[in-house]
Write an enzyme that holds these catalytic residues in place. Structure first.
Site, PDB file in Angstrom:
ATOM      1  CG  ASN A   8      66.051  20.062  22.860  1.00 36.81           C
ATOM      2  OD1 ASN A   8      66.973  20.865  22.849  1.00 36.81           O
ATOM      3  ND2 ASN A   8      66.053  19.003  23.632  1.00 36.81           N
ATOM      4  CG  ASP A   9      67.589  19.052  18.410  1.00 33.58           C
ATOM      5  OD1 ASP A   9      68.261  19.065  19.458  1.00 33.58           O
ATOM      6  OD2 ASP A   9      67.077  18.037  17.940  1.00 33.58           O
ATOM      7  CB  ILE A  10      64.471  24.593  16.139  1.00 30.93           C
ATOM      8  CG1 ILE A  10      63.355  24.552  17.178  1.00 30.93           C
ATOM      9  CG2 ILE A  10      64.302  23.490  15.132  1.00 30.93           C
ATOM     10  CD1 ILE A  10      62.009  24.911  16.603  1.00 30.93           C
TER      11      ILE A  10
END
Lengths: 467, 107
Positions: free
Chosen positions: A389-391
């Protein structure tokens, strides 16, 4: 006897450093840890030679002490060995945190004994013993919190308003009690106060830090334990302890910096600012999430010329690495060019995902790092994001208000088509909205990664048999 | 603990200094793929603290000392043993006999 003891220490110091050196290259890594292990065995066995140097009061207690030492060694080794063998590779980071914390506690214990028994040593030694005790205790409680967070025992970062003040207060009491020590030792109450405050400080530092930053915290605690061990080695006048501890302290500090750099954040930023506060200020992304079935996504991939697979921690949590590799092989049979793209902090630690994919048998040649693969996304037909997600959040590139702004990300949004396999509609580990999911070229495949990938593989099989 | 290796004053500082440089140099220029095993490996290496705890325990004369020393040895041993097992398990993954150990070539 002294000569034998010192030779063993010397051999160990050499083996530990040489082992660590060999561990820093993939080809020689396995032999490195074995060498270091032999060194550890030698020095532990040799330390029983201390019994010949024991004099005076301690001599009467020797049988009991030996028994205690034997029991502690067996219990500690047995439990940790059993736990280490059993833990799945996905849970490795928290296990490292746990063992590391125990090392810090051991350093703290040495400091406690030294301060309790030999407060009459020189002031330098006293100060070093106190510093080592503080750092060791800090590392112990910090690591335990990190372990509990990654185990999911502390789901939410805990950030009450008084935290900063409480933190400062605890540190102040710890420093004050430490300053009072030279005058008041031996004093059990003072010591207890000092250690309680040191422990509380570590816990209070670690508690408000979000789970996504935990790897850095673990690495930092690892370096701290090394330094604490080195300090206590100085206090005990034990060169092997000093060398091993200091080497780890320096190596661990560098590793921590490398990790923080991979996330484009400073250590201070990670330790003293909380993720969540700015996260609320981030602009809502708006837009619709567009679901798609696993079969339909698989059909598109089947006709793609180039597919990049982007694994994240969700893949590991679902134990779906094997399935993902199977999908990759199927796609290759269909004539697609398949690559794995790995973000430096994919998984829970830098390099964690590499380990997990290697375990699943993915050849090294298929795995690419951030710098190597990012320019390939615009020419990619399908990017499949599995449990990350964040990456892959483009907000890191564009949204200055986002807490992850500036973190290097994988530019999957530049691919022709993006599929995201995700368990549900929740936010990522850092708790941030992801603009990628609502982008025009992105479709969501909801479900457990293992099942979704299974469906995809089956769908491709069927398509292939119809041709 | 013994006269032969008494480390006093600046000698100790030099030892700290050189050891710190060694640690830095050993880790510098390591591929990211090895960061996790290395962290675990260095975690194992500071398990040597068990030796210090053993020393303290074997010289203990009072019950509090014995209790703290016992815990120290217990924790230190767990640090060393656990660190070793975890590191070996991780590194085994890089040793599956494939010719896959070449450095990642930037293409």
């Amino acid at each position: 006897m002294d000569l034998l003891l010192q030779s063993c220490d010397l051999v160990t110091a050499f083996l530990l450093i040489y082992g660590l050196r060999r561990m820093s290259s993939p080809a020689t890594a396995s032999s490195g840890i074995v060498l270091a292990g032999i060194g550890m065995l030698v020095v532990t066995l040799a330390s029983f030679l201390y019994v010949f140097g024991v004099s005076g009061d301690a001599r009467a207690h020797l049988p009991v002490n030996l028994l205690l030492a034997g029991i502690a060694l067996l219990l500690g080794t047995g439990w940790a060995w059993w736990g280490g063998e059993r833990v799945p590779l996905t849970a490795m980071p928290q296990m490292v945190a746990l063992y590391n914390g125990l090392g810090g506690a051991a350093a703290g214990a040495i400091a406690a004994i030294e301060l309790l028994v030999h407060p009459d040593v020189s002031n330098v030694r006293l100060v070093i013993a106190i510093a080592g005790g503080f750092i060791g205790s800090f590392s112990f409680s910090g690591s335990l919190i990190a372990w509990a967070k990654l185990e999911g025992k502390l789901p939410k970062p805990w950030r009450p308003r008084f935290l900063q003040i409480g933190n400062g207060l605890v540190l102040l009491v710890a420093v004050a009690s430490a300053t009072a020590m030279p005058a008041l030792l031996p004093n059990a109450t003072l010591l207890a106060l000092f250690f309680v405050c040191s422990l509380a400080f570590g816990a209070l530092i670690a508690l408000p830090i979000g789970g996504a930053d935990m790897p850095v915290v673990i690495s930092l605690c690892n370096a701290c334990t090394g330094i604490a061990v080195g300090f206590e080695g100085f206090v005990l006048n034990h060169p092997a302890l000093m060398i091993a501890g200091t080497v780890v302290g320096a190596a661990g500090s560098l590793l921590t910096l490398l990790m923080a750099r991979a996330m484009n954040r400073s250590i201070g930023n990670i330790l003293f600012s909380s993720f969540g506060e700015t996260a609320q200020a981030a602009a809502p992304t708006g837009g619709q999430l567009k679901p798609i079935s696993a079969e339909d996504a698989a059909t598109t991939m089947c006709y793609a010329r180039k597919v990049i697979l982007v694994p994240g921690y969700g893949l590991a949590a679902a134990h779906a690495q094997q399935k993902l590799y199977e999908l990759a092989k199927r796609l290759q049979e269909e004539g697609a060019e398949v690559k794995f793209a790995i973000h430096p902090v994919a998984g829970r630690m830098p390099g964690h995902m590499d380990v997990l994919l290697a375990e699943a048998g993915v050849p090294y040649e298929m795995i690419f790092g951030l710098d190597e693969i990012n320019e390939e996304f615009p020419t990619t037909d399908v990017a499949l994001v599995v449990g990350a997600n964040d990456i892959v959040n483009p907000a890191a590139r564009t949204d200055k208000g986002s807490p992850i702004y500036g973190m290097p990300i994988l530019d999957v949004d530049k691919a022709q088509q993006v599929y995201v396999i995700k368990r549900g509609q929740g936010k990522g580990y850092a708790g941030i909205e992801n603009a990628l999911f609502t982008a025009d070229n992105c479709r969501m495949v909801y479900g457990d990664a293992q099942e979704v990938l299974l469906h995809m593989v089956q769908a491709i099989k069927e398509l292939a048999s119809q041709r | 603990m013994n006269e032969g290796t008494a480390l006093t004053g600046f000698l100790a500082v030099y030892l700290f200094l050189l050891a710190a440089f060694t640690g830095y140099e050993v880790i510098a220029r390591v591929p990211a793929i090895l960061h996790t095993p290395l962290m675990s490996g260095s975690n194992f290496i500071h398990g040597i603290v068990v030796v210090g705890a053993l020393y303290a325990l074997l010289h203990a004369t009072t019950v509090p000392e014995q209790a703290i020393g016992f815990l120290g040895v217990l924790f230190g041993a767990a640090n060393a043993a656990g660190g070793y097992v975890v590191t070996v398990r991780m590194l085994r993954m890089f040793h599956s006999g494939k010719p896959a150990k070449l450095p990642r070539n930037p293409s």
